[in-house]
Design a protein around this motif. Sequence first.
Motif, short mmCIF file in Angstrom:
data_model
loop_
_atom_site.label_atom_id
_atom_site.label_comp_id
_atom_site.label_asym_id
_atom_site.label_seq_id
_atom_site.Cartn_x
_atom_site.Cartn_y
_atom_site.Cartn_z
N HIS A 1 4.52 -6.52 5.29
CA HIS A 1 3.69 -6.28 6.48
C HIS A 1 2.88 -7.51 6.88
CE1 HIS A 1 4.97 -2.28 6.28
NE2 HIS A 1 3.86 -1.64 5.97
N GLY A 2 2.80 -8.50 6.01
CA GLY A 2 2.02 -9.70 6.31
C GLY A 2 0.53 -9.53 6.07
N THR A 3 0.18 -8.64 5.15
CA THR A 3 -1.23 -8.38 4.87
C THR A 3 -1.94 -9.64 4.38
OG1 THR A 3 -0.64 -6.11 4.26
CG2 THR A 3 -2.83 -6.87 3.64
N ASP A 4 -1.30 -10.35 3.44
CA ASP A 4 -1.91 -11.56 2.89
C ASP A 4 -2.12 -12.62 3.96
OD1 ASP A 4 0.89 -11.64 3.04
OD2 ASP A 4 1.04 -13.18 1.49
N LYS A 5 -1.15 -12.74 4.86
CA LYS A 5 -1.24 -13.76 5.90
C LYS A 5 -2.40 -13.49 6.85
CE LYS A 5 3.72 -14.79 5.80
NZ LYS A 5 5.00 -14.72 6.54
N VAL A 6 -2.54 -12.22 7.27
CA VAL A 6 -3.61 -11.92 8.23
C VAL A 6 -4.98 -12.04 7.57
CG1 VAL A 6 -3.76 -9.39 7.89
CG2 VAL A 6 -4.22 -10.38 10.13
N ILE A 7 -5.07 -11.70 6.27
CA ILE A 7 -6.35 -11.83 5.58
C ILE A 7 -6.75 -13.30 5.47
CG2 ILE A 7 -7.49 -11.57 3.34
CD1 ILE A 7 -6.07 -8.90 3.02
N LYS A 8 -5.80 -14.15 5.05
CA LYS A 8 -6.10 -15.58 4.93
C LYS A 8 -6.44 -16.20 6.28
CE LYS A 8 -3.44 -16.51 0.71
NZ LYS A 8 -2.31 -17.26 0.12
N LYS A 9 -5.72 -15.78 7.31
CA LYS A 9 -5.98 -16.30 8.65
C LYS A 9 -7.36 -15.89 9.13
CE LYS A 9 -4.19 -16.14 13.40
NZ LYS A 9 -3.12 -15.56 14.29
N THR A 10 -7.75 -14.65 8.83
CA THR A 10 -9.05 -14.15 9.26
C THR A 10 -10.18 -14.80 8.46
OG1 THR A 10 -7.98 -12.04 9.77
CG2 THR A 10 -10.37 -12.05 9.75
N CYS A 11 -9.93 -15.08 7.19
CA CYS A 11 -10.95 -15.72 6.35
C CYS A 11 -11.21 -17.17 6.77
CB CYS A 11 -10.52 -15.70 4.89
SG CYS A 11 -10.85 -14.14 4.04
N ALA A 12 -10.18 -17.85 7.26
CA ALA A 12 -10.29 -19.26 7.61
C ALA A 12 -11.48 -19.51 8.55
CB ALA A 12 -8.99 -19.72 8.26
N PRO A 13 -12.17 -20.64 8.35
CA PRO A 13 -11.84 -21.76 7.46
C PRO A 13 -12.28 -21.57 6.01
CG PRO A 13 -13.81 -22.27 8.68
CD PRO A 13 -13.37 -20.92 9.17
N LEU A 14 -12.80 -20.39 5.69
CA LEU A 14 -13.19 -20.13 4.30
C LEU A 14 -11.96 -19.96 3.44
CD1 LEU A 14 -16.06 -17.51 4.85
CD2 LEU A 14 -16.19 -20.01 4.94
N GLY A 15 -12.07 -20.30 2.17
CA GLY A 15 -10.97 -20.12 1.25
C GLY A 15 -10.76 -18.65 0.91
N CYS A 16 -9.53 -18.30 0.52
CA CYS A 16 -9.26 -16.90 0.19
C CYS A 16 -8.13 -16.82 -0.83
CB CYS A 16 -8.89 -16.11 1.44
SG CYS A 16 -8.57 -14.37 1.12
N GLU A 17 -8.39 -16.11 -1.92
CA GLU A 17 -7.37 -15.85 -2.94
C GLU A 17 -6.93 -14.39 -2.83
OE1 GLU A 17 -6.82 -15.79 -7.84
OE2 GLU A 17 -8.76 -16.27 -6.92
N ILE A 18 -5.62 -14.16 -2.86
CA ILE A 18 -5.08 -12.80 -2.76
C ILE A 18 -4.52 -12.38 -4.11
CG2 ILE A 18 -3.42 -11.28 -1.64
CD1 ILE A 18 -5.47 -12.27 0.30
N ILE A 19 -4.91 -11.21 -4.58
CA ILE A 19 -4.40 -10.63 -5.82
C ILE A 19 -3.64 -9.35 -5.48
CG2 ILE A 19 -4.96 -9.70 -8.09
CD1 ILE A 19 -5.62 -12.66 -7.80
N TRP A 20 -2.39 -9.24 -5.98
CA TRP A 20 -1.60 -8.04 -5.76
C TRP A 20 -1.67 -7.16 -7.00
CZ3 TRP A 20 0.44 -8.04 -0.85
CH2 TRP A 20 0.60 -9.28 -0.22
N ASP A 21 -2.19 -5.96 -6.86
CA ASP A 21 -2.30 -5.05 -8.01
C ASP A 21 -1.68 -3.71 -7.63
OD1 ASP A 21 -2.98 -3.36 -10.06
OD2 ASP A 21 -5.09 -3.93 -10.15
N SER A 22 -0.44 -3.51 -8.03
CA SER A 22 0.25 -2.26 -7.70
C SER A 22 0.19 -1.24 -8.83
CB SER A 22 1.73 -2.56 -7.37
OG SER A 22 2.37 -3.16 -8.48
N GLN A 23 -0.52 -1.56 -9.92
CA GLN A 23 -0.56 -0.69 -11.08
C GLN A 23 -1.83 0.16 -11.18
OE1 GLN A 23 2.22 -0.45 -12.97
NE2 GLN A 23 3.07 -1.92 -11.49
N THR A 24 -2.94 -0.40 -10.77
CA THR A 24 -4.21 0.34 -10.87
C THR A 24 -4.19 1.57 -9.97
OG1 THR A 24 -5.45 -1.68 -11.38
CG2 THR A 24 -6.71 0.20 -10.55
N PRO A 25 -4.55 2.74 -10.48
CA PRO A 25 -4.56 3.97 -9.68
C PRO A 25 -5.50 3.85 -8.47
CG PRO A 25 -4.73 4.50 -12.00
CD PRO A 25 -4.91 3.00 -11.90
N THR A 26 -5.15 4.55 -7.40
CA THR A 26 -5.97 4.56 -6.18
C THR A 26 -6.29 6.00 -5.83
OG1 THR A 26 -3.95 4.48 -4.84
CG2 THR A 26 -5.05 2.39 -5.29
N PRO A 27 -7.21 6.63 -6.54
CA PRO A 27 -7.47 8.07 -6.36
C PRO A 27 -8.10 8.45 -5.03
CG PRO A 27 -9.09 7.10 -7.85
CD PRO A 27 -8.05 6.04 -7.60
#
Length: 406
Positions: free
Chosen positions: A54-80
Amino acid sequence: MQSLREIYKIGSGPSSSHTMGPERAIKFLKKQYPKADSFKVTLYGSLALTGEGHGTDKVIKKTCAPLGCEIIWDSQTPTPVHPNTMDAEIFAGGKVIAKERVYSVGGGSMVYENANFNHSEKDAEDDIYPLNTYKEIAEYCNSRNIRLWQYAVICEGQDILDYLARVWEQMKRTVHEGLTVSGVLPGRLKTERRAQKLYNQRHIDESAQTRENRLVSAYAFATGEQNAAGGVIVTAPTCGACGVVPAVLKYMQEMRRFTDEQIVRALAAGGIIGNLIKKNASISGAECGCQAEIGSACSMAAAALGELFEMGLGQIEYAAEVAMEHHLGLTCDPIAGLVQIPCIERNAVAAMRAINAMSLANFLADSRKISFDIIVKTMYNTGKDLLNSYKETSSGGLAKYYEIKD
């Protein structure tokens, strides 16, 4: 219920919950923390499983700019709480100054774990519409001899029609742009754009029904393809289901010469239906499957058509109910996490189904047994019962069995 502005949002695709929502959240958090110099964003659940497509990481980094942004993918932690969960760690001078948890609940809407943020970020308060079931709204309208669009004006003021006029102009613009482009959509699937081809074949068959199906499908494909390409669309109620409502309304305006004013009123009626679904169930594919997106869009389109043809409130209810009932259990299984297959085609199918639902309601509404409120509750419970692999995780259905040929 919130303003119809929360149902119809003008923005860029391809996903309201995976791109538009996170973009909105990062913009808001940057305003809340002006001293921030970098972000660390962790994506969970569906955001992690289909965010890359979906390009989630790209839009987040673009929106954060010019600030730095690190993206972490966590598909294991439950989301209740909600499958579209993200954490934002805000840094200043190398230290964490805040950590905020945000839920992308569909249609670009965000809910913050920080209750104060929910209040300050809202474009519209929940109590704009005091009535929260179709039964209540219909009784109110019948007692005053008014239509659904007039109820929207009573609750929101005349400005809502001006806003919906802008929404309609964008919907038409998106269809036009989608019909003028050919080629291949971005992404690993190399999906061919087909809207223009469908439109150009509209005169091949002399059957009126075939021409209708082809035109309606062409308009739905045009909008869906623009969304998939990251173009400007209107959520109705989501990006993934954005082609249904404009397809049927544009077709009817061309064939029946409805005015823009009539179309705007129809959008208001359809918006109330979408609002009821969002309030009492969900419009999020990650939470309730595609029935919550395409099913909701089909209900909105059927109700909008009912308003166009000045059907009674019972007939409009039946049209919206039928439209949703026959999407129950529909899975959300985007191949490679892209809003392309089966999403675009589903918009066309749902648009044609909305017309059929309106036609049925025209002469069967007096014998109906199921209310719209019941079907909304049923859809929500059905969605909760679906396996997670069928709720926008790209781990079940077509997404599981289709082999991508690189």
